[in-house]
Motif scaffolding. Structure first.
Motif, PDB file in Angstrom:
ATOM      1  N   GLU A 333       3.986   7.885 -11.373  1.00 53.66           N
ATOM      2  CA  GLU A 333       3.339   7.148 -12.451  1.00 53.66           C
ATOM      3  C   GLU A 333       4.387   6.499 -13.353  1.00 53.66           C
ATOM      4  O   GLU A 333       5.426   7.094 -13.657  1.00 53.66           O
ATOM      5  CB  GLU A 333       2.450   8.084 -13.279  1.00 53.66           C
ATOM      6  N   MET A 334       4.080   5.306 -13.758  1.00 51.63           N
ATOM      7  CA  MET A 334       4.989   4.565 -14.631  1.00 51.63           C
ATOM      8  C   MET A 334       4.806   5.010 -16.085  1.00 51.63           C
ATOM      9  O   MET A 334       3.710   5.377 -16.499  1.00 51.63           O
ATOM     10  CB  MET A 334       4.706   3.057 -14.546  1.00 51.63           C
ATOM     11  N   ASP A 335       5.898   4.941 -16.845  1.00 55.88           N
ATOM     12  CA  ASP A 335       5.814   5.143 -18.297  1.00 55.88           C
ATOM     13  C   ASP A 335       5.334   3.840 -18.926  1.00 55.88           C
ATOM     14  O   ASP A 335       5.961   2.784 -18.751  1.00 55.88           O
ATOM     15  CB  ASP A 335       7.180   5.537 -18.866  1.00 55.88           C
ATOM     16  N   LYS A 336       4.231   3.915 -19.649  1.00 63.87           N
ATOM     17  CA  LYS A 336       3.628   2.695 -20.191  1.00 63.87           C
ATOM     18  C   LYS A 336       3.518   2.783 -21.703  1.00 63.87           C
ATOM     19  O   LYS A 336       3.314   3.873 -22.261  1.00 63.87           O
ATOM     20  CB  LYS A 336       2.232   2.469 -19.580  1.00 63.87           C
ATOM     21  N   THR A 337       3.661   1.635 -22.334  1.00 61.28           N
ATOM     22  CA  THR A 337       3.486   1.506 -23.788  1.00 61.28           C
ATOM     23  C   THR A 337       2.770   0.195 -24.067  1.00 61.28           C
ATOM     24  O   THR A 337       2.578  -0.638 -23.173  1.00 61.28           O
ATOM     25  CB  THR A 337       4.839   1.528 -24.518  1.00 61.28           C
ATOM     26  N   LEU A 452       6.823  -8.839  -2.216  1.00 67.58           N
ATOM     27  CA  LEU A 452       5.406  -8.949  -2.573  1.00 67.58           C
ATOM     28  C   LEU A 452       4.688  -7.608  -2.445  1.00 67.58           C
ATOM     29  O   LEU A 452       3.711  -7.357  -3.158  1.00 67.58           O
ATOM     30  CB  LEU A 452       4.720  -9.996  -1.699  1.00 67.58           C
ATOM     31  N   SER A 453       5.151  -6.729  -1.540  1.00 64.33           N
ATOM     32  CA  SER A 453       4.568  -5.373  -1.463  1.00 64.33           C
ATOM     33  C   SER A 453       4.818  -4.617  -2.757  1.00 64.33           C
ATOM     34  O   SER A 453       3.931  -3.929  -3.278  1.00 64.33           O
ATOM     35  CB  SER A 453       5.171  -4.614  -0.282  1.00 64.33           C
ATOM     36  N   ILE A 454       6.042  -4.765  -3.296  1.00 64.98           N
ATOM     37  CA  ILE A 454       6.370  -4.119  -4.565  1.00 64.98           C
ATOM     38  C   ILE A 454       5.548  -4.741  -5.688  1.00 64.98           C
ATOM     39  O   ILE A 454       5.024  -4.030  -6.569  1.00 64.98           O
ATOM     40  CB  ILE A 454       7.881  -4.229  -4.850  1.00 64.98           C
ATOM     41  N   ALA A 455       5.411  -6.068  -5.665  1.00 66.89           N
ATOM     42  CA  ALA A 455       4.615  -6.748  -6.698  1.00 66.89           C
ATOM     43  C   ALA A 455       3.168  -6.267  -6.668  1.00 66.89           C
ATOM     44  O   ALA A 455       2.550  -6.058  -7.732  1.00 66.89           O
ATOM     45  CB  ALA A 455       4.688  -8.262  -6.488  1.00 66.89           C
ATOM     46  N   LYS A 456       2.618  -6.091  -5.481  1.00 65.28           N
ATOM     47  CA  LYS A 456       1.237  -5.611  -5.365  1.00 65.28           C
ATOM     48  C   LYS A 456       1.097  -4.208  -5.955  1.00 65.28           C
ATOM     49  O   LYS A 456       0.112  -3.898  -6.651  1.00 65.28           O
ATOM     50  CB  LYS A 456       0.838  -5.593  -3.885  1.00 65.28           C
ATOM     51  N   TRP A 457       2.078  -3.351  -5.699  1.00 60.57           N
ATOM     52  CA  TRP A 457       2.040  -1.998  -6.271  1.00 60.57           C
ATOM     53  C   TRP A 457       2.097  -2.046  -7.797  1.00 60.57           C
ATOM     54  O   TRP A 457       1.345  -1.357  -8.474  1.00 60.57           O
ATOM     55  CB  TRP A 457       3.201  -1.176  -5.713  1.00 60.57           C
ATOM     56  N   ILE A 458       2.973  -2.881  -8.338  1.00 61.84           N
ATOM     57  CA  ILE A 458       3.116  -2.960  -9.797  1.00 61.84           C
ATOM     58  C   ILE A 458       1.825  -3.458 -10.437  1.00 61.84           C
ATOM     59  O   ILE A 458       1.348  -2.902 -11.438  1.00 61.84           O
ATOM     60  CB  ILE A 458       4.302  -3.881 -10.166  1.00 61.84           C
ATOM     61  N   ASP A 460      -1.206  -3.309  -9.241  1.00 62.50           N
ATOM     62  CA  ASP A 460      -2.253  -2.288  -9.095  1.00 62.50           C
ATOM     63  C   ASP A 460      -2.088  -1.184 -10.128  1.00 62.50           C
ATOM     64  O   ASP A 460      -3.083  -0.674 -10.669  1.00 62.50           O
ATOM     65  CB  ASP A 460      -2.212  -1.698  -7.686  1.00 62.50           C
ATOM     66  N   GLU A 461      -0.848  -0.780 -10.404  1.00 65.69           N
ATOM     67  CA  GLU A 461      -0.601   0.254 -11.397  1.00 65.69           C
ATOM     68  C   GLU A 461      -1.009  -0.196 -12.799  1.00 65.69           C
ATOM     69  O   GLU A 461      -1.315   0.636 -13.647  1.00 65.69           O
ATOM     70  CB  GLU A 461       0.881   0.640 -11.386  1.00 65.69           C
ATOM     71  N   HIS A 462      -1.016  -1.508 -13.039  1.00 65.58           N
ATOM     72  CA  HIS A 462      -1.403  -2.031 -14.354  1.00 65.58           C
ATOM     73  C   HIS A 462      -2.861  -2.467 -14.397  1.00 65.58           C
ATOM     74  O   HIS A 462      -3.316  -3.039 -15.399  1.00 65.58           O
ATOM     75  CB  HIS A 462      -0.497  -3.209 -14.740  1.00 65.58           C
ATOM     76  N   GLY A 463      -3.610  -2.201 -13.323  1.00 69.09           N
ATOM     77  CA  GLY A 463      -5.035  -2.534 -13.311  1.00 69.09           C
ATOM     78  C   GLY A 463      -5.319  -4.017 -13.249  1.00 69.09           C
ATOM     79  O   GLY A 463      -6.398  -4.457 -13.655  1.00 69.09           O
ATOM     80  N   GLY A 464      -4.375  -4.788 -12.736  1.00 67.27           N
ATOM     81  CA  GLY A 464      -4.546  -6.238 -12.667  1.00 67.27           C
ATOM     82  C   GLY A 464      -4.879  -6.716 -11.269  1.00 67.27           C
ATOM     83  O   GLY A 464      -5.235  -5.939 -10.388  1.00 67.27           O
ATOM     84  N   SER A 465      -4.723  -8.010 -11.082  1.00 64.65           N
ATOM     85  CA  SER A 465      -5.008  -8.624  -9.783  1.00 64.65           C
ATOM     86  C   SER A 465      -4.128  -9.849  -9.611  1.00 64.65           C
ATOM     87  O   SER A 465      -3.525 -10.350 -10.574  1.00 64.65           O
ATOM     88  CB  SER A 465      -6.485  -9.015  -9.670  1.00 64.65           C
ATOM     89  N   ILE A 479      -1.308 -16.544  -9.492  1.00 66.20           N
ATOM     90  CA  ILE A 479      -1.724 -16.237 -10.863  1.00 66.20           C
ATOM     91  C   ILE A 479      -1.838 -14.718 -10.976  1.00 66.20           C
ATOM     92  O   ILE A 479      -2.634 -14.099 -10.282  1.00 66.20           O
ATOM     93  CB  ILE A 479      -3.070 -16.886 -11.220  1.00 66.20           C
ATOM     94  N   VAL A 480      -1.020 -14.154 -11.854  1.00 70.32           N
ATOM     95  CA  VAL A 480      -1.017 -12.710 -12.079  1.00 70.32           C
ATOM     96  C   VAL A 480      -1.903 -12.421 -13.282  1.00 70.32           C
ATOM     97  O   VAL A 480      -1.585 -12.813 -14.416  1.00 70.32           O
ATOM     98  CB  VAL A 480       0.416 -12.191 -12.320  1.00 70.32           C
ATOM     99  N   TRP A 481      -3.022 -11.731 -13.056  1.00 74.44           N
ATOM    100  CA  TRP A 481      -3.962 -11.395 -14.125  1.00 74.44           C
ATOM    101  C   TRP A 481      -3.740  -9.941 -14.561  1.00 74.44           C
ATOM    102  O   TRP A 481      -3.709  -9.042 -13.728  1.00 74.44           O
ATOM    103  CB  TRP A 481      -5.409 -11.566 -13.673  1.00 74.44           C
ATOM    104  N   ILE A 482      -3.587  -9.746 -15.883  1.00 72.58           N
ATOM    105  CA  ILE A 482      -3.330  -8.410 -16.425  1.00 72.58           C
ATOM    106  C   ILE A 482      -4.298  -8.163 -17.575  1.00 72.58           C
ATOM    107  O   ILE A 482      -4.451  -9.036 -18.448  1.00 72.58           O
ATOM    108  CB  ILE A 482      -1.876  -8.288 -16.933  1.00 72.58           C
ATOM    109  N   PRO A 483      -4.953  -6.993 -17.617  1.00 65.13           N
ATOM    110  CA  PRO A 483      -5.823  -6.666 -18.766  1.00 65.13           C
ATOM    111  C   PRO A 483      -5.001  -6.657 -20.074  1.00 65.13           C
ATOM    112  O   PRO A 483      -3.880  -6.126 -20.115  1.00 65.13           O
ATOM    113  CB  PRO A 483      -6.354  -5.274 -18.439  1.00 65.13           C
ATOM    114  N   ALA A 484      -5.555  -7.249 -21.118  1.00 63.88           N
ATOM    115  CA  ALA A 484      -4.855  -7.348 -22.408  1.00 63.88           C
ATOM    116  C   ALA A 484      -5.832  -7.213 -23.545  1.00 63.88           C
ATOM    117  O   ALA A 484      -7.050  -7.374 -23.380  1.00 63.88           O
ATOM    118  CB  ALA A 484      -4.101  -8.679 -22.488  1.00 63.88           C
ATOM    119  N   SER A 485      -5.315  -6.845 -24.687  1.00 66.96           N
ATOM    120  CA  SER A 485      -6.099  -6.802 -25.930  1.00 66.96           C
ATOM    121  C   SER A 485      -5.521  -7.817 -26.896  1.00 66.96           C
ATOM    122  O   SER A 485      -4.343  -8.188 -26.820  1.00 66.96           O
ATOM    123  CB  SER A 485      -6.061  -5.387 -26.536  1.00 66.96           C
TER     124      SER A 485
END
Length: 490
Positions: A333-337, A452-458, A460-465, A479-485
């Motif tokens: 698991e990645m350390d996230k902030t 691109l395999s590594i990019a897909k893993w990253i 996925d870990e951030h809940g994006g697409s 286009i890299v989509w990432i959930p944001a507030s």
């Protein structure tokens, strides 16, 4: 012992016990019903005869005694066998039928009448079954309650005994025939009912040998327990087939991964070994000489060392990529902030202009990222963007590579667009597979096929697409989509 035989034995045993209870109950019911009527009739006739017994006082050697006699009408009775026994005189007065046949009924001991005045008894006389009713006659003159005589009324019951005997044989024969027929029918029905079980065993044996995972159990019966079991087994077989296919695919992917990794590592190692051998030969050729190396030799040595350094750097990148994928497979698991997206992307833009490239680097509108905050890992998100940017530069020899930003319903998108060689639509589903290269010749462009395999893993870990748009010889857009507030600002 097979289940079929056990079911048949249980069924036959239960039926035999039922037949036994039923037969015994029926026999004793009929026995009681028949003899109850005979006993009632016999006791009534005996009571009438008892009331007509003639008593008289006679003088004997023992003194005055009571003499007992049957009336004439009773002596000539054809319905009953009558016998009157005088206890004191030890004499018998018998009906004519007994006299003519010279037959006497058994005389019971006096002790039999202690506690009772009359009782029934079945016995044999002259080879015939008879039912005797014994009645005690008591002295009513001198000593009350003293037994002075015994009246015996008998009735032949041979035909009743014959009937009951035939009934016993008939019940036994009927029970045996019924049990045999029921056991045969039960054996047949159990075979039919358990046939799907045999099919289950056959299918399981075929699966055990591994020769037919598509085998299914055919069942056309009702949806009873066997039907539901068959459906369950078929469902389990389907899941086993899918799981086995997935395992086979995983094993093939693993073998392909090891093969590709070995190939990618062998290429730089071959280059390094070749250049080391070249440097060793040049060193040997100049080691015993007082002359310095010529400029051509120096240039060759410099190029060899540059190749070694480049291939070592390539191997280092490959090992780092393999390590990243190993961590992904291990579920690290990645350390996230909470991170501001705009500053992260601006740092990537600044560093990207120093990458080796031949295409023009363009930065579009990034205002969509203002005030956007994502929950993630800064280093991995930057690595994600660099993977797409480096790939865009790698496959775009001329033209442009452009980066801008989008915003949509709680998501931020970073778009990397190029005017490079693009891809065929058949390649798109596979571009995130490990070591997959869309270009036909793997040596056409450098790389390991792991980015691109590594990019897909990253992502996925951030809940994006990741959204991909491409056309052959016209370019590619990721286009890299990432959930944001988007916190409210005052």
């Amino acid at each position: 012992m097979s289940l079929r035989l056990r079911l048949t034995l249980w069924y036959s045993g239960i039926l035999a016990a039922t037949m036994l209870v039923f037969g015994i109950g029926l026999y004793f019911f009929l026995n009681y019903f028949l003899y109850d009527g005979v006993k009632d009739e016999l006791s009534q006739e005996a009571q009438i005869t008892y009331s007509r017994v003639q008593k008289s006082v006679a003088l004997s050697l023992k003194g005055l005694v009571v003499d007992l006699e049957l009336e004439n009408r009773d002596l000539y009775s054809n319905n009953l066998l009558l016998q009157l026994y005088n206890v004191k005189l030890k004499s018998l007065d018998r009906s004519v039928v007994l006299q003519l046949n010279e037959i006497s009924l058994p005389v019971p001991p006096v002790e039999k009448f202690k506690g009772t005045t009359a009782y029934f008894e079945k016995t044999k006389v002259a080879g015939q079954d008879i039912l005797i009713y014994y009645m005690g006659i008591y002295d009513s003159f001198n000593q009350p309650n003293e037994l002075i005589g015994i009246l015996e009324a008998a009735f032949p019951i041979g035909h009743y005994e014959t009937t009951l005997l035939k009934l016993r044989y008939a019940l036994m024969l009927w029970a045996i025939v019924t049990i045999v027929l029921a056991a045969s029918f039960g054996w047949f029905m159990s075979r039919k009912a358990l046939k799907p079980i045999d099919q289950v065993i056959e299918a399981a044996n075929q699966i055990e040998s591994g020769d037919d995972l598509e085998k299914r159990i055919l069942y056309e019966g009702p949806r009873d327990e066997i039907g539901r079991l068959t459906d369950t087994i078929n469902g389990m077989l389907s899941r086993i087939q899918v799981t086995y296919s997935e395992l086979e695919e995983a094993y093939r992917a693993q073998r392909r991964f090891v093969s590709d990794a070995s190939h990618e590592l062998r290429t730089p190692l071959t280059t390094i070994r070749g250049n080391v051998d070249l440097l060793e030969k040049m060193w040997k050729s100049t080691s015993g000489s007082t002359e310095l190396a010529t400029p051509d030799q120096m240039q060759i040595s410099l190029e060899a060392m540059q190749d070694i350094a480049g291939e070592a750097q390539r191997m280092s990148r490959l090992v780092n990529d393999l390590l990243a994928l190993a961590r992904a497979d291990a579920g690290v698991e990645m350390d996230k902030t909470q991170l501001p997206v705009l500053s992260l992307v601006q740092e990537v833009v600044r560093r990207s202009q120093f990458l080796t490239r031949t295409a023009e680097w363009q930065v579009g509108d990034l205002s969509a990222l203002e005030d956007a905050v994502v929950y993630g890992n800064r280093d991995y998100l930057q690595q994600l963007l660099f993977i797409f940017i480096e790939n865009a530069f790698k496959y775009t020899k001329e033209g442009y590579v452009k980066l801008d930003a989008l915003r949509s319903d709680g998501l931020v998108g970073i778009r990397i667009e190029d005017s490079g060689i693009g891809m065929n639509k058949e390649d798109v589903p596979h571009i995130f597979d490990r070591f997959y290269r869309a270009d036909l010749s793997r040596g056409q462009t450098s790389g390991t096929g792991l980015g691109l395999s590594i990019a897909k893993w990253i992502i996925d870990e951030h809940g994006g697409s990741i959204e991909v748009k491409t056309r052959k010889d016209e370019g590619t857009t990721f286009i890299v989509w990432i959930p944001a507030s988007f916190p409210l600002t005052v």
